[in-house]
Design an enzyme around this catalytic site. Structure first.
Site, PDB file in Angstrom:
ATOM      1  N   HIS A 163       0.822  -1.208   0.000  1.00  0.00           N
ATOM      2  CA  HIS A 163       0.000   0.000   0.000  1.00  0.00           C
ATOM      3  C   HIS A 163       0.863   1.269   0.000  1.00  0.00           C
ATOM      4  CE1 HIS A 163      -2.662  -3.092   1.945  1.00  0.00           C
ATOM      5  NE2 HIS A 163      -3.442  -2.667   0.978  1.00  0.00           N
ATOM      6  N   CYS A 195      -5.093  12.393   1.852  1.00  0.00           N
ATOM      7  CA  CYS A 195      -5.902  13.601   1.784  1.00  0.00           C
ATOM      8  C   CYS A 195      -5.565  14.630   2.859  1.00  0.00           C
ATOM      9  CB  CYS A 195      -7.385  13.256   1.854  1.00  0.00           C
ATOM     10  SG  CYS A 195      -7.880  12.585   3.459  1.00  0.00           S
ATOM     11  N   CYS A 316       7.942 -13.189  28.854  1.00  0.00           N
ATOM     12  CA  CYS A 316       7.161 -13.570  30.040  1.00  0.00           C
ATOM     13  C   CYS A 316       6.008 -14.503  29.682  1.00  0.00           C
ATOM     14  CB  CYS A 316       6.661 -12.327  30.765  1.00  0.00           C
ATOM     15  SG  CYS A 316       5.778 -11.147  29.727  1.00  0.00           S
ATOM     16  N   HIS A 743       2.278  -7.484  30.144  1.00  0.00           N
ATOM     17  CA  HIS A 743       3.135  -8.362  30.926  1.00  0.00           C
ATOM     18  C   HIS A 743       2.348  -9.554  31.448  1.00  0.00           C
ATOM     19  CE1 HIS A 743       6.650  -9.420  33.203  1.00  0.00           C
ATOM     20  NE2 HIS A 743       6.023  -9.329  34.360  1.00  0.00           N
TER      21      HIS A 743
END
EC number: 3.4.19.12
Length: 795
Positions: A163, A195, A316, A743
């Site tokens: 794009h 735009c 984690c 987390h």
């Protein structure tokens, strides 16, 4: 003077630029160069081993006759204190790791070790061959393999999407670049490069407001895909986002596009944190409460089964899942006494079985659950272990788990469960066996009350969570009505209408419901906390209560109401459809089926005719139909006759055996189950779960197989003897807006001084939890592990 083995070391060759050098920890345990005896780096294969309690150096030397090693010991250099008035080091602004030399970080001691002589020698000596000295220098000054992979994984390469090359700018009207065009927000502003429309972004961590008006603009304007965050602009950086790809992108010639709006990218000054900085700040600040009500820090605990993981950077999610799995009795018993496979020890970093054994020893032995006195923190948490080898291996060739980005813990749970099931498919006592159960989906026709049962082997349930907003907190975040686990399970089991055609009466109103045919010893439950809001996935922190106000301990949950009831009075089995018959081993001639149906014959009659004429042609089947039009059972549901298949009744196809093996059963046991149940795979699965301790031996004359209905009835009676009551064993919690950020920690119930206590595993911080943590478990729980009362995991 070195021994003669070093003086005549013709067998060792210098590592090339691409040779991996392992020197962070032992290949077979988590001992590091900080141990009293350091690490022995093999000069033959450049892998590291430890002479600690397990003496893996000796094992490696004995197996492969590798006798020459460079011994490496490290002592962390104390951090230099800043002088008064000295500026603090620059805060990390990019998600990367700078490759500092080891001399910058450690005091390094080196020696040569010969396993044949069982002796050490100084590295610097005159009679040492120059080639050996060169190899030692190369090893010492090369970055370790782990370090190279770590740096490579951390570097976030943001690339253009397609794009970015299709931007066609429109005529620009007068622009106001000071505030959102749809509200009054003056920060977190994103400009459309097509735009120039200026809209606010999504609400972000740290209280940064946003109403998603930039996203709304994209949703109502075709091809307006790319937006740029104004506050992030500087001469060398910019946050660009493609809403179509839903990802950060790099826009070539961005300065040219922005100049159309009067923005000179070389003159603007960055005024807001970019997305990377917000992610780092989020991971640093979003921590779980490590203090008690009185303000004192939670008490660290040490010892066996109380080892933490060092965070490798957004790891984690992996640590929480591994802590949970290795808290289960089946994992402890399976891995702790397991021997390393000798044939795989040449490359232990590439073998998942070895890595799992290493993880088990690291977590459960207690050798690494000792205070880390090298830190400057007042409270000394533990050293913990760094599972880098495991993380690198388990994530290989996976688009997400191979990166250092935060991942969804539940997705990783499912991923690693499949990996472990595949790895130990032929083993008798598999670690995941207590987690598997039979889930039953029931389809019932509202018109004729015929039903179909669809059973599957699974290892987890995903429960819906009602998200009723009560009010908003001071930061504008929703506060939700608490729910209970009972209500979540009830909603999961509720009937729902689906679009499906009844194969008996052609009715189109079918009702689907869920139930459990078997109850596992360990039940895994995921909660559906992710909701789409303004087309953006957002996590809802609905408190899920598993403790009644009047109780001091976690309540038991009785799941008897989820038990399968089988075929009820007034119900009849729905005829098998074509796909079901194909699974049973009979594949109807599709061309003949089409021809017969075009003549007006019902599908049920077509199947009977093809089966009884050898499945050859529509003409043969048509002749059979004309001669059996008056049969009283011509329209009864077609069922494959017992024992009918392309193979004899007592010889199941290899494909059917393999299907059961893939579920975790041995080939021998799978074959017996199929034979005893006349090659009916569903009945075989039920038999397997009812006979988990069977040896797989087949008697000369197998007993007559019971019908599926009889087996289901017996299973229900057998299961009803034990109430399916469960107690909470572990909770993986998450703090953050989405499961891909924030987390993860895990709370696990363990026996401390003979009493069940909740332990919080927050990376390397392992502490006793208190009442305040229970509230966090309720609001932030994401993945729940229940132990059946009376099972091995019931404390």
């Amino acid at each position: 003077m070195a021994c003669t083995h070093f003086n005549s070391a013709d067998s060792i060759k210098a590592p090339t630029k691409g040779t991996p050098i392992f020197k962070d920890d032992c290949m077979l345990c988590f001992d590091t160069a900080f141990e009293p005896k350091g690490l022995d780096i093999c000069l033959h294969c450049f892998q590291s081993f430890s002479r600690g309690d397990l003496n893996h150096t000796q094992l490696h030397s004995t197996l492969f006759d590798h006798t020459l090693y460079l011994n490496l010991k490290k002592v962390l250099k104390p951090k230099r204190e800043r002088k008064e008035g000295e500026e603090s080091p620059e805060k990390i602004a990019k998600l990367e790791i700078r490759d500092q030399s080891e001399e910058d970080l450690f005091n390094i001691q080196t020696a040569l070790f010969c396993s044949s002589c069982d002796d050490q020698f100084p590295v610097k000596q005159e009679d040492l061959p120059a080639s050996t000295s060169s190899i030692v220098d190369t090893v010492l000054h090369s970055s370790s393999n782990e370090r190279k992979e770590e740096i490579k994984s951390w570097e976030q390469e943001i690339l253009p999407c397609h794009h970015c090359f299709d931007i066609v700018q429109q005529p620009i009207k007068d622009l106001d670049l000071t505030k959102c065009q749809s509200c009054d927000l003056k920060e977190n502003l994103w400009i459309c490069v097509v735009c120039g429309s200026l809209g606010c972004g999504r609400q972000q961590f740290g209280g940064i407001p946003g109403n998603s008006h930039a996203l709304s603009h994209f949703q109502t304007h075709e091809n307006h895909n790319i937006a740029v965050k104004l506050g992030s602009l500087s001469s060398d950086s910019a946050d660009c986002y493609c809403y179509n790809c839903n990802d950060e992108v790099k826009v070539p010639e961005l300065g040219k596009y922005l100049s159309r709006f009067g923005i000179n990218i070389h003159e603007v000054v960055k005024t807001e944190k970019n997305l990377t900085e917000l992610q780092i700040e989020q991971n640093v600040k979003w921590d779980f409460n490590m203090d008690q009500k009185d303000g004192k820090s939670l008490v660290p605990v040490f010892g066996r089964e109380l080892t933490g993981f060092k965070n490798l950077g957004n790891s984690c999610y992996l640590a929480s899942v591994l802590q949970t799995l290795f808290s289960l009795q089946s994992y402890k018993q399976f891995f702790l006494n397991r021997d390393f496979p000798i044939d795989k020890l040449t490359t232990p970093n590439a073998d998942l079985n070895i890595q799992l054994i290493k993880i088990a020893d690291g977590l459960l032995s207690g050798r690494y659950s000792v205070p880390d006195f090298s830190t400057t923190e007042e409270i000394k948490f533990q050293r913990g272990i760094k599972p880098f080898g495991f993380k690198n291996l388990i994530g290989q060739n996976h688009a997400e788990f191979s990166t250092m980005k935060q991942q969804d813990a539940y997705e990783f749970w499912l991923y690693i469960m499949d990996k472990i099931d595949d790895l130990y498919a032929s083993e008798e006592d598999r670690p995941n066996s207590p987690l598997h159960f039979v889930l039953e989906n029931k389809l019932k026709c509202s018109t004729c009350s015929s039903v179909r049962f669809i059973k599957e082997i699974t290892n987890s349930l995903s429960l819906p969570v009602e998200d009723t907003v009560l009010d908003f907190d001071d930061d504008g975040r929703e506060r939700y009505q608490p729910v209970t686990f009972e209500s979540c399970f009830k909603n999961w089991a509720q009937e729902e209408e689906i679009e499906h055609k009844c194969s008996f009466c052609n009715g189109e109103k079918l009702v689907k419901s869920h139930s459990l045919q078997t109850f596992p010893d360990v039940l895994t439950v995921s909660t559906e906390r992710i909701k789409l809001k303004n087309w953006v996935p957002v996590k809802t922190d609905v408190p899920i209560l598993f403790k009644r106000a009047e109780e001091k301990t976690l309540e038991r949950i009785d799941l008897s109401n989820l038990r399968s009831q089988g075929l009820l009075e007034g119900e009849s089995l729905m005829p098998e459809d074509v796909s079901d018959i194909e699974e049973a081993g009979f594949e109807p001639n599709s061309e003949a089926i089409q021809q017969l149906e075009a003549m007006g014959f019902p599908t049920n009659r077509c199947l009977k005719a093809l089966f009884n004429t050898g499945n050859l042609s529509a003409e043969d089947a048509m002749n059979w139909l004309f001669s059996h039009m008056e049969d009283p059972d011509i329209d009864s549901p077609f069922e494959l006759p017992k024992g009918n298949s392309s193979k004899p009744a007592n010889e199941p196809s290899q494909e059917m055996v393999d299907n059961l093996v893939s579920m975790g059963f041995t080939s021998k046991l799978a074959k017996k189950a199929l034979i005893l149940n006349n090659i009916n795979i569903e009945a075989a699965v039920e038999w397997l779960f009812s006979n988990p301790d069977d040896d797989g031996e087949i008697a000369d004359e197998p007993p007559k197989a019971k019908s599926q209905e009889e087996q289901i009835s017996e299973l229900i009676v057998k299961e009803s003897i034990k109430r399916p009551e469960y107690k909470l064993l572990a909770v993986i919690c998450h703090k953050g807006m989405t499961v891909h950020s924030g987390h993860y920690v895990v709370f696990i119930k363990k026996k401390i001084d003979g009493q069940p206590r909740w332990i919080l595993f927050n990376d390397e911080k392992v502490v006793l939890a208190d009442e305040a943590n229970i509230k966090e478990m309720e609001s932030n729980g994401y993945l729940y592990i229940f132990a059946k009362v009376g099972s091995k995991d019931d404390l």
